[in-house]
Design a protein around this motif. Structure first.
Motif, PDB file in Angstrom:
ATOM      1  N   ALA A 209      -3.587  -3.992   2.337  1.00 50.30           N
ATOM      2  CA  ALA A 209      -2.890  -5.231   1.958  1.00 50.30           C
ATOM      3  C   ALA A 209      -3.853  -6.400   1.824  1.00 50.30           C
ATOM      4  CB  ALA A 209      -1.806  -5.561   2.974  1.00 50.30           C
ATOM      5  N   ASN A 210      -5.022  -6.325   2.438  1.00 43.30           N
ATOM      6  CA  ASN A 210      -6.012  -7.381   2.246  1.00 43.30           C
ATOM      7  C   ASN A 210      -6.488  -7.458   0.806  1.00 43.30           C
ATOM      8  OD1 ASN A 210      -6.881  -8.603   5.030  1.00 43.30           O
ATOM      9  ND2 ASN A 210      -6.594  -6.408   5.396  1.00 43.30           N
ATOM     10  N   VAL A 211      -6.443  -6.330   0.116  1.00 45.21           N
ATOM     11  CA  VAL A 211      -6.895  -6.266  -1.273  1.00 45.21           C
ATOM     12  C   VAL A 211      -5.718  -6.381  -2.235  1.00 45.21           C
ATOM     13  CG1 VAL A 211      -8.180  -4.888  -2.956  1.00 45.21           C
ATOM     14  CG2 VAL A 211      -8.807  -4.796  -0.532  1.00 45.21           C
ATOM     15  N   VAL A 212      -4.666  -5.614  -2.001  1.00 44.47           N
ATOM     16  CA  VAL A 212      -3.518  -5.575  -2.918  1.00 44.47           C
ATOM     17  C   VAL A 212      -2.203  -5.761  -2.144  1.00 44.47           C
ATOM     18  CG1 VAL A 212      -4.489  -4.275  -4.848  1.00 44.47           C
ATOM     19  CG2 VAL A 212      -3.758  -3.040  -2.794  1.00 44.47           C
ATOM     20  N   PRO A 213      -1.988  -6.954  -1.582  1.00 45.44           N
ATOM     21  CA  PRO A 213      -0.757  -7.154  -0.803  1.00 45.44           C
ATOM     22  C   PRO A 213       0.509  -6.928  -1.614  1.00 45.44           C
ATOM     23  CG  PRO A 213      -1.858  -9.256  -1.265  1.00 45.44           C
ATOM     24  CD  PRO A 213      -2.817  -8.169  -1.646  1.00 45.44           C
ATOM     25  N   ALA A 214       0.494  -7.314  -2.887  1.00 49.85           N
ATOM     26  CA  ALA A 214       1.698  -7.148  -3.712  1.00 49.85           C
ATOM     27  C   ALA A 214       2.022  -5.684  -3.941  1.00 49.85           C
ATOM     28  CB  ALA A 214       1.516  -7.865  -5.046  1.00 49.85           C
ATOM     29  N   LEU A 215       1.009  -4.835  -3.996  1.00 46.11           N
ATOM     30  CA  LEU A 215       1.247  -3.403  -4.170  1.00 46.11           C
ATOM     31  C   LEU A 215       1.873  -2.805  -2.917  1.00 46.11           C
ATOM     32  CD1 LEU A 215       1.020  -0.779  -5.755  1.00 46.11           C
ATOM     33  CD2 LEU A 215      -1.383  -0.612  -5.022  1.00 46.11           C
ATOM     34  N   MET A 216       1.364  -3.190  -1.759  1.00 45.41           N
ATOM     35  CA  MET A 216       1.913  -2.661  -0.503  1.00 45.41           C
ATOM     36  C   MET A 216       3.369  -3.078  -0.322  1.00 45.41           C
ATOM     37  SD  MET A 216      -0.578  -0.877   0.536  1.00 45.41           S
ATOM     38  CE  MET A 216       0.425  -0.267   1.893  1.00 45.41           C
ATOM     39  N   THR A 217       3.659  -4.343  -0.570  1.00 48.94           N
ATOM     40  CA  THR A 217       5.042  -4.801  -0.395  1.00 48.94           C
ATOM     41  C   THR A 217       5.959  -4.214  -1.469  1.00 48.94           C
ATOM     42  OG1 THR A 217       4.552  -6.858  -1.610  1.00 48.94           O
ATOM     43  CG2 THR A 217       4.381  -6.927   0.790  1.00 48.94           C
ATOM     44  N   ALA A 218       5.398  -3.875  -2.639  1.00 53.31           N
ATOM     45  CA  ALA A 218       6.208  -3.253  -3.686  1.00 53.31           C
ATOM     46  C   ALA A 218       6.663  -1.855  -3.271  1.00 53.31           C
ATOM     47  CB  ALA A 218       5.406  -3.171  -4.987  1.00 53.31           C
TER      48      ALA A 218
END
Length: 301
Positions: A209-218
């Motif tokens: 999530a430090n790199v791609v927070p929007a992907l993790m929350t998606a």
């Protein structure tokens, strides 16, 4: 009692070039995560380099995160150590500075018995009123919390969940089977987030999530909305990042990625070294791909 669920990013600890805490960058990280839909913030985890921080630095980090968060999401503070007394005292101090919950990794170095682990956690739970999330990471600690041990500890009112970073889905399944539905089993391995949710777990504590927070929350949002094919698609997009960070010492790849995005994560504290040049170029290419897909807002430098 706090509901432990969703995607909870592990906050990278940003340092200056002199390896001192970078407070403005840390405050920026807090808001970036909350704006991306994070369900909590996890301070002082493995990716936060807790092992190289002093007790006073740990307390200051949590003070900053609590202040910047302003109650918008729960703040989890990692307080685990080798000794029961030191862990309990640090837990007590984190409660005083406003943490909402604690994450406590097993003691490390010593090959403790399961009964010793039970006594350790029961003692700490009696020192604090905060909810406690157990933390199992046997590859780093040399100690494994067995399912029967977790089942016994889950009967303590303020022990409310476990983060499992073993990388074993079978271990996660055993924890879910051994505990009641209101006990939160969280994946500490990003590659297992969706499968943990599908099996009855509550979410994950995420370094990616430090790199791609929007992907993790998606991944979490799509699963929660019953959009399983879309959740699977999002989960599959994490694999290239997972392959890259395994090729260097944590959290060097995550920090390098954040620096490429202008987020001022800074260096890791020695002896952790930066990634090799070839790995950096692969990482830059991957970040550009994530940006094309809309999962990164920042410009890639």
């Amino acid at each position: 009692m706090l509901r432990v669920e969703g995607v909870i990013p592990v906050l990278i600890t940003p340092f200056t070039e002199k390896h001192e805490l970078n407070e403005p960058a840390l405050r920026r990280f807090v808001n970036r995560f909350i704006e991306s839909g994070a369900d909590g913030l996890f301070c002082l985890g493995t990716n936060g380099e807790f092992f190289s921080l002093t007790a006073e630095e740990k307390i200051r980090i949590v003070e900053i995160v609590v202040d910047e968060t302003r109650g918008r999401v729960p703040v989890y503070a990692g307080t685990g150590g080798i000794g029961t007394k030191e862990t309990a005292e640090l837990s007590e101090r984190m409660e005083a500075v406003g943490a909402d919950a604690l994450s406590i990794i097993t003691p490390y170095f010593l090959p403790l018995t399961q009964q010793e682990l039970i006594s350790h956690y029961k003692s700490i739970a009696s020192w604090t009123s905060l909810p406690i999330v157990l933390y199992n990471f046997p590859a780093r600690t040399g100690v494994h919390l067995e399912p029967r041990t977790v089942a016994e500890l889950s009967s303590i009112p303020n022990i409310v969940g476990i983060k499992d970073s073993s990388g074993s889905f079978d271990t996660i399944l055993q924890y879910i089977h051994a505990t009641t539905p209101d006990f939160a089993v969280l994946s500490g391995s990003d590659s297992l987030l969706l499968w943990t949710l599908a099996a009855g777990g509550k979410g994950g504590v995420s370094g990616s999530a430090n790199v791609v927070p929007a992907l993790m929350t998606a991944i979490y949002a799509r699963w929660k909305n019953g959009e399983l094919p879309a959740a699977k698609e999002a989960q599959s997009l994490l694999r290239p990042l997972s392959e890259l960070y395994k090729r260097a010492t944590l959290p060097s790849v995550f920090k390098e990625a954040m620096n490429m995005m202008g987020l001022n994560a800074g260096p890791c504290r020695p002896p952790i070294a930066p990634p090799e040049p070839a790995l950096k170029e692969e990482l830059r290419t991957l970040l550009r791909r994530y940006k094309e897909l809309g999962y990164i807002k920042e410009e890639i430098q």
